[in-house]
Design a protein around this motif. Structure first.
Motif, PDB file in Angstrom:
ATOM      1  N   HIS A  72       0.836  -1.205   0.000  1.00 45.90           N
ATOM      2  CA  HIS A  72       0.000   0.000   0.000  1.00 45.90           C
ATOM      3  C   HIS A  72       0.872   1.258   0.000  1.00 45.90           C
ATOM      4  O   HIS A  72       0.561   2.233  -0.682  1.00 45.90           O
ATOM      5  CB  HIS A  72      -0.910  -0.017   1.239  1.00 45.90           C
ATOM      6  N   ASP A  73       1.974   1.223   0.746  1.00 41.17           N
ATOM      7  CA  ASP A  73       2.841   2.404   0.860  1.00 41.17           C
ATOM      8  C   ASP A  73       3.664   2.577  -0.410  1.00 41.17           C
ATOM      9  O   ASP A  73       4.287   1.624  -0.900  1.00 41.17           O
ATOM     10  CB  ASP A  73       3.790   2.266   2.058  1.00 41.17           C
ATOM     11  N   ARG A  74       3.701   3.814  -0.908  1.00 38.48           N
ATOM     12  CA  ARG A  74       4.452   4.091  -2.132  1.00 38.48           C
ATOM     13  C   ARG A  74       5.939   3.793  -1.961  1.00 38.48           C
ATOM     14  O   ARG A  74       6.602   3.315  -2.882  1.00 38.48           O
ATOM     15  CB  ARG A  74       4.240   5.566  -2.516  1.00 38.48           C
ATOM     16  N   ARG A  75       6.466   4.078  -0.775  1.00 36.30           N
ATOM     17  CA  ARG A  75       7.897   3.834  -0.540  1.00 36.30           C
ATOM     18  C   ARG A  75       8.245   2.371  -0.768  1.00 36.30           C
ATOM     19  O   ARG A  75       9.263   2.048  -1.384  1.00 36.30           O
ATOM     20  CB  ARG A  75       8.258   4.241   0.892  1.00 36.30           C
TER      21      ARG A  75
ATOM     22  N   GLN B 159       6.404   0.261  -2.536  1.00 39.27           N
ATOM     23  CA  GLN B 159       6.100  -0.102  -3.929  1.00 39.27           C
ATOM     24  C   GLN B 159       7.337   0.039  -4.806  1.00 39.27           C
ATOM     25  O   GLN B 159       7.594  -0.787  -5.680  1.00 39.27           O
ATOM     26  CB  GLN B 159       4.976   0.783  -4.468  1.00 39.27           C
ATOM     27  N   TYR B 160       8.113   1.089  -4.568  1.00 47.49           N
ATOM     28  CA  TYR B 160       9.284   1.326  -5.407  1.00 47.49           C
ATOM     29  C   TYR B 160      10.441   0.370  -5.094  1.00 47.49           C
ATOM     30  O   TYR B 160      11.385   0.280  -5.872  1.00 47.49           O
ATOM     31  CB  TYR B 160       9.752   2.782  -5.276  1.00 47.49           C
TER      32      TYR B 160
END
Length: 423
Positions: free
Chosen positions: A125-128, A130-131
């Motif tokens: 869920h967290d963009r950090r 995801q990358y």
């Protein structure tokens, strides 16, 4: 291949949950649910929250989604009104997701009598996170060899055809299904939210995941690449029975709040309606692949990974007993020769390029250097003042100087695991 099995949960119970959930879910606003086997027409008469209605963009007011997906697990009561729902799941437990045909009469006639493909994913869920998804999942793979993050409980599922789980994509499953027939898929999530949290002093807060479903129809070549609909919901996964305890704790906390405070929170609903979202980015990279989810062993965020310019370069030298002897000899030579080592002794360093600046990434790169698996590296330390060993963290790596040089010292913990010390 299809399975047909009587579901353990009565339709009336699920329908009741759907009606409750629909009342507060953004995904239900402005939609018309197909009657089908679920008799959902009564939902159209339900009131909707004014604040939710006003928050929708004008383009969505009359938008009808072709499908609706319902996770049969209760939402948390400790979620504020305008926030996305959060649902707690137990690790390894089978949870039903109902696949509902939500089309109006005459809508998408090209899929009448035909199958569609749905791809299920458990993603961060967290963009950090995801990358850094590829590094995170690879680290999980090394720690849990042979395990999968997401599975389908096939004997429990109804109406699914040709279910598949690609061995290179631990967090993805897919299957075909007929929208005109009753379809329920039971999923199992085997990772827990705290497995992706940096360890500190115990009681770490787990990271949230997303369950995302992307559905496709056939193109002219019979490949399921034409996107129809995507939806997702936010979940957290706990060790067995942990989700039940967390739900109970949230409920008890809410009961202690004043009536005025309670008005700021959503009630808990028996089921979770997945909200429409953008399709998973990976499908934009499909190249004549019959399966959009399985066209690459990497996530969409790591496609073209080798072309990313490194954010940090460090140099490391593998220390060994021979190297230590050479250093002692060099020190002795320097006492006799003012110009240093006359024998020309030199040490070879290896460049390590870091893109995500995380401890997980550094572990992977050092493991490659030693030709071992990352799971064999228990901890990485940096030698600090007075010789103390400081545990490497993401923050510490982010503060490394560009082109910093380190000597790597290894300490055996067991026969096949090591501690690494950066000197």
């Amino acid at each position: 291949m299809a399975w047909a099995l009587k579901l353990p949960l009565a339709d009336e119970v699920i329908e009741s949950g759907l009606v409750q959930d629909f009342d507060a879910s953004l995904s239900g606003i402005g939609q018309e649910l197909g009657a089908g086997a679920y008799s959902m027409s009564d939902v159209l008469a339900l009131p909707i929250f004014k604040q939710e209605e006003s928050s929708l963009p004008p383009d969505n007011e009359n938008k009808i989604l072709p499908f609706q997906y319902v996770l049969c697990a209760a939402t948390s009561p400790a979620v504020k009104l305008h926030d996305e729902t959060l649902t707690y799941l137990n690790q390894g437990q089978s949870y039903e997701i109902r696949m509902l045909d939500n089309r109006k009469l005459g809508e998408l006639p090209e899929i009448n009598g035909k199958l569609v493909k749905s791809i299920f994913r458990v993603v961060f869920h967290d963009r950090r996170l995801q990358y850094t998804e590829h590094q995170q999942l690879e680290g999980w793979r090394w720690n849990r060899p042979g395990d999968r993050i997401l599975d389908i409980d096939i004997p429990m599922s109804v109406g699914i055809i040709d279910p598949r789980a690609n061995p290179t994509q631990l967090n993805t499953v897919e299957f075909l299904w007929d929208p005109a027939k009753r379809t329920s898929v039971f999923i199992q999530v085997h990772c827990i939210s705290t497995e992706f949290t940096m360890r500190k002093h115990g009681g770490e807060k787990g990271v949230p995941f997303r369950v995302q479903i992307d559905t496709f129809k056939e193109n002219e070549n019979g490949e399921y690449t034409e996107h129809l609909h995507s939806a997702s919901c936010q979940i957290k996964v706990f060790k067995p029975k942990g989700a039940d305890r967390k739900q109970k704790t949230d409920r008890e906390k809410m009961e202690k709040r004043t009536p005025h405070e309670k008005e700021k929170y959503q009630p808990s609903y028996e089921t979770t309606i997945l909200t429409e979202c953008s399709p998973w980015p990976e499908i934009t990279y499909v190249n004549n692949s019959p399966s959009p989810g399985f066209n690459s062993s990497h996530s969409s965020f790591s496609l073209g990974e080798g072309m990313v310019r490194p954010r940090l370069t460090i140099y490391v030298c593998q220390e060994s007993l021979q190297l230590r002897e050479q250093q002692q000899q060099q020190q002795q030579q320097q006492q006799k020769h003012e110009d240093g080592d006359s024998n020309g002794t030199f040490f070879v360093y290896h460049a390590i390029y870091l893109e995500e600046l995380t401890a997980v990434e550094l572990t992977e790169k050092i493991a490659q250097l030693f030709s071992i698996s990352p799971c064999q590296i228990s901890q990485i330390y940096k030698q600090g003042p007075t010789g103390i060993h400081v545990l490497i963290s993401d923050e510490m790596i982010q503060n490394f100087q560009e082109e910093a040089c380190f000597i790597l010292d290894t300490m055996k913990e067991t026969s096949d695991s090591y501690h690494i010390i950066l000197k």
